[in-house]
Motif scaffolding. Structure first.
Motif, mmCIF file in Angstrom:
data_model
loop_
_atom_site.group_PDB
_atom_site.id
_atom_site.type_symbol
_atom_site.label_atom_id
_atom_site.label_comp_id
_atom_site.label_asym_id
_atom_site.label_seq_id
_atom_site.Cartn_x
_atom_site.Cartn_y
_atom_site.Cartn_z
ATOM 1 N N TRP A 103 18.571 22.907 61.328
ATOM 2 C CA TRP A 103 19.337 23.447 62.461
ATOM 3 C C TRP A 103 20.761 22.895 62.474
ATOM 4 O O TRP A 103 21.724 23.634 62.660
ATOM 5 C CB TRP A 103 18.597 23.108 63.745
ATOM 6 C CG TRP A 103 19.136 23.698 65.002
ATOM 7 C CD1 TRP A 103 19.863 23.055 65.956
ATOM 8 C CD2 TRP A 103 18.970 25.046 65.490
ATOM 9 N NE1 TRP A 103 20.159 23.900 66.992
ATOM 10 C CE2 TRP A 103 19.617 25.123 66.741
ATOM 11 C CE3 TRP A 103 18.328 26.174 64.983
ATOM 12 C CZ2 TRP A 103 19.657 26.299 67.489
ATOM 13 C CZ3 TRP A 103 18.356 27.341 65.723
ATOM 14 C CH2 TRP A 103 19.016 27.404 66.970
ATOM 15 N N ARG A 104 20.892 21.594 62.242
ATOM 16 C CA ARG A 104 22.228 20.993 62.202
ATOM 17 C C ARG A 104 23.074 21.607 61.083
ATOM 18 O O ARG A 104 24.265 21.835 61.240
ATOM 19 C CB ARG A 104 22.125 19.483 61.977
ATOM 20 C CG ARG A 104 21.550 18.692 63.143
ATOM 21 C CD ARG A 104 21.668 17.200 62.876
ATOM 22 N NE ARG A 104 21.054 16.417 63.933
ATOM 23 C CZ ARG A 104 19.842 15.869 63.852
ATOM 24 N NH1 ARG A 104 19.114 16.023 62.741
ATOM 25 N NH2 ARG A 104 19.352 15.172 64.857
ATOM 26 N N GLY A 105 22.441 21.874 59.951
ATOM 27 C CA GLY A 105 23.171 22.371 58.796
ATOM 28 C C GLY A 105 23.747 23.757 58.971
ATOM 29 O O GLY A 105 24.747 24.101 58.339
ATOM 30 N N LEU A 106 23.137 24.565 59.818
ATOM 31 C CA LEU A 106 23.656 25.921 60.008
ATOM 32 C C LEU A 106 24.521 26.048 61.259
ATOM 33 O O LEU A 106 25.089 27.111 61.513
ATOM 34 C CB LEU A 106 22.509 26.936 60.051
ATOM 35 C CG LEU A 106 21.398 26.765 61.082
ATOM 36 C CD1 LEU A 106 21.788 27.323 62.424
ATOM 37 C CD2 LEU A 106 20.128 27.437 60.576
ATOM 38 N N TRP A 107 24.666 24.977 62.006
ATOM 39 C CA TRP A 107 25.441 25.038 63.247
ATOM 40 C C TRP A 107 26.880 25.485 63.036
ATOM 41 O O TRP A 107 27.408 26.267 63.843
ATOM 42 C CB TRP A 107 25.386 23.693 63.963
ATOM 43 C CG TRP A 107 25.873 23.779 65.378
ATOM 44 C CD1 TRP A 107 27.099 23.412 65.857
ATOM 45 C CD2 TRP A 107 25.149 24.300 66.502
ATOM 46 N NE1 TRP A 107 27.178 23.658 67.207
ATOM 47 C CE2 TRP A 107 25.987 24.198 67.630
ATOM 48 C CE3 TRP A 107 23.866 24.821 66.666
ATOM 49 C CZ2 TRP A 107 25.598 24.608 68.900
ATOM 50 C CZ3 TRP A 107 23.462 25.239 67.919
ATOM 51 C CH2 TRP A 107 24.327 25.134 69.029
ATOM 52 N N PRO A 108 27.568 25.048 61.974
ATOM 53 C CA PRO A 108 28.945 25.525 61.780
ATOM 54 C C PRO A 108 29.040 27.048 61.686
ATOM 55 O O PRO A 108 30.051 27.630 62.116
ATOM 56 C CB PRO A 108 29.362 24.857 60.463
ATOM 57 C CG PRO A 108 28.551 23.604 60.410
ATOM 58 C CD PRO A 108 27.215 23.997 60.985
ATOM 59 N N VAL A 109 28.028 27.703 61.149
ATOM 60 C CA VAL A 109 28.039 29.162 61.086
ATOM 61 C C VAL A 109 27.917 29.755 62.487
ATOM 62 O O VAL A 109 28.563 30.757 62.817
ATOM 63 C CB VAL A 109 26.885 29.660 60.185
ATOM 64 C CG1 VAL A 109 26.727 31.178 60.278
ATOM 65 C CG2 VAL A 109 27.130 29.238 58.749
ATOM 66 N N LEU A 110 27.106 29.134 63.324
ATOM 67 C CA LEU A 110 26.933 29.618 64.693
ATOM 68 C C LEU A 110 28.218 29.442 65.503
ATOM 69 O O LEU A 110 28.523 30.253 66.381
ATOM 70 C CB LEU A 110 25.781 28.877 65.364
ATOM 71 C CG LEU A 110 24.424 28.986 64.653
ATOM 72 C CD1 LEU A 110 23.394 28.098 65.324
ATOM 73 C CD2 LEU A 110 23.944 30.427 64.600
ATOM 74 N N GLU A 111 28.966 28.393 65.206
ATOM 75 C CA GLU A 111 30.238 28.155 65.882
ATOM 76 C C GLU A 111 31.378 28.972 65.284
ATOM 77 O O GLU A 111 32.469 29.025 65.853
ATOM 78 C CB GLU A 111 30.608 26.674 65.793
ATOM 79 C CG GLU A 111 29.726 25.753 66.609
ATOM 80 C CD GLU A 111 30.193 24.317 66.529
ATOM 81 O OE1 GLU A 111 30.323 23.673 67.582
ATOM 82 O OE2 GLU A 111 30.447 23.842 65.398
ATOM 83 N N GLY A 112 31.117 29.619 64.159
ATOM 84 C CA GLY A 112 32.160 30.325 63.431
ATOM 85 C C GLY A 112 32.965 31.320 64.240
ATOM 86 O O GLY A 112 34.191 31.399 64.087
ATOM 87 N N PRO A 113 32.326 32.109 65.136
ATOM 88 C CA PRO A 113 33.108 33.060 65.932
ATOM 89 C C PRO A 113 34.063 32.417 66.928
ATOM 90 O O PRO A 113 34.858 33.119 67.561
ATOM 91 C CB PRO A 113 32.014 33.866 66.667
ATOM 92 C CG PRO A 113 30.801 33.732 65.809
ATOM 93 C CD PRO A 113 30.883 32.344 65.249
ATOM 94 N N GLY A 114 33.995 31.099 67.093
ATOM 95 C CA GLY A 114 34.903 30.414 68.010
ATOM 96 C C GLY A 114 34.533 30.563 69.471
ATOM 97 O O GLY A 114 35.388 30.395 70.353
ATOM 98 N N LEU A 115 33.269 30.844 69.733
ATOM 99 C CA LEU A 115 32.780 31.040 71.101
ATOM 100 C C LEU A 115 31.845 29.911 71.500
ATOM 101 O O LEU A 115 31.274 29.233 70.640
ATOM 102 C CB LEU A 115 32.016 32.369 71.191
ATOM 103 C CG LEU A 115 32.806 33.633 70.871
ATOM 104 C CD1 LEU A 115 31.864 34.820 70.752
ATOM 105 C CD2 LEU A 115 33.855 33.880 71.951
ATOM 106 N N PRO A 116 31.671 29.680 72.812
ATOM 107 C CA PRO A 116 30.654 28.711 73.247
ATOM 108 C C PRO A 116 29.282 29.139 72.725
ATOM 109 O O PRO A 116 28.975 30.335 72.660
ATOM 110 C CB PRO A 116 30.715 28.802 74.777
ATOM 111 C CG PRO A 116 32.042 29.412 75.079
ATOM 112 C CD PRO A 116 32.365 30.318 73.946
ATOM 113 N N VAL A 117 28.470 28.163 72.353
ATOM 114 C CA VAL A 117 27.148 28.453 71.794
ATOM 115 C C VAL A 117 26.062 27.860 72.691
ATOM 116 O O VAL A 117 26.119 26.679 73.051
ATOM 117 C CB VAL A 117 27.000 27.879 70.367
ATOM 118 C CG1 VAL A 117 25.623 28.249 69.783
ATOM 119 C CG2 VAL A 117 28.106 28.395 69.460
#
Length: 236
Positions: A103-117
């Motif tokens: 989960w930690r490893g893919l977090w940068p992709v989830l943050e990629g759009p620049g929106l709150p997650v």
């Protein structure tokens, strides 16, 4: 929050009529292996909701599919996350620390759009979200079918994970979930619960309802999508 009040007429219509679309699917390399993210994007998103699956199934779970179908119409892009063990075709989930690593490893992709997650998930995925949300910078936590304890073992409580998020947290729980019925959930201290909880009457751990129940399966999903829609809008 009362489950019946959580769904208004508009949310019910969206749940019934919105088309389920998958915009993009991407693989992500993590220290736990290759993960996969399937995006269901809002036209004008203000928030990303990341949803992990449980230990006994994948992102095809009925609650995850329903949220991916409904929330984009309300400005929430939904990312359905498949853990590396699931992508690799394994049948048994690894230890919690390995799930957290993926989960930690893919977090940068989830943050990629620049929106709150918002960190979220069902069952084991909800536990991962609770354990890691604060350190990763999530703005809130959504716990679907949080496994408060193993069936028949209430003394093996996992309440500390839920109570320790330190973030706005919504729990959506089946009224007949053997992993923890809503009445079993603890309070968070003198100030009341550290989270909000919505009950889906009659529903089990997978939010399935018996045919004899005074609630249809469609209505059960409407309760879930309506409550989560209302809650995510309130975060803004």
């Amino acid at each position: 929050m009362d489950a019946t009040d959580a769904t208004d007429v508009r949310a019910m219509a969206d749940a019934a009529g919105a088309a389920e679309t998958s915009d993009t699917t991407e693989t992500v390399e993590t220290d736990a292996g290759t993960a996969r993210v399937t995006w269901h994007r809002a036209d004008r998103p203000g928030l990303v909701l990341a949803l992990g699956h449980g230990a006994g199934g994948g992102v095809e779970a009925r609650d995850l599919r329903a949220l991916a179908r409904v929330l984009p119409a309300h400005g929430v892009s939904v990312a359905l996350v498949e853990q590396p063990w699931r992508v690799a075709g394994k049948k048994v989930a690894p230890a919690p620390r390995t799930l957290d690593l993926g989960w930690r490893g893919l977090w940068p992709v989830l943050e990629g759009p620049g929106l709150p997650v918002v960190a979220g998930g069902r069952s084991a995925g909800a536990r991962v979200a609770c354990r890691t949300a604060a350190e990763l910078g999530a703005v809130a936590v959504l716990a679907l079918s949080f496994p408060l304890h193993p069936p028949g073992r209430p003394e093996k409580s996992r309440a500390d994970e839920l109570l320790g998020t330190g973030l706005p947290t919504l729990v959506v729980q089946g009224g007949n979930d053997p992993f923890g019925r809503p009445a079993e959930f603890p309070l968070g201290g003198a100030g009341g619960p550290a989270y909000e909880i919505v009950e889906v009457p009659y529903a089990d751990h997978g939010f399935a309802v018996p045919r004899r129940a005074d609630l249809t399966q469609e209505r059960a999903l409407e309760i879930i999508t309506g409550a989560v829609t209302e809650w995510t809008v309130s975060l803004g």
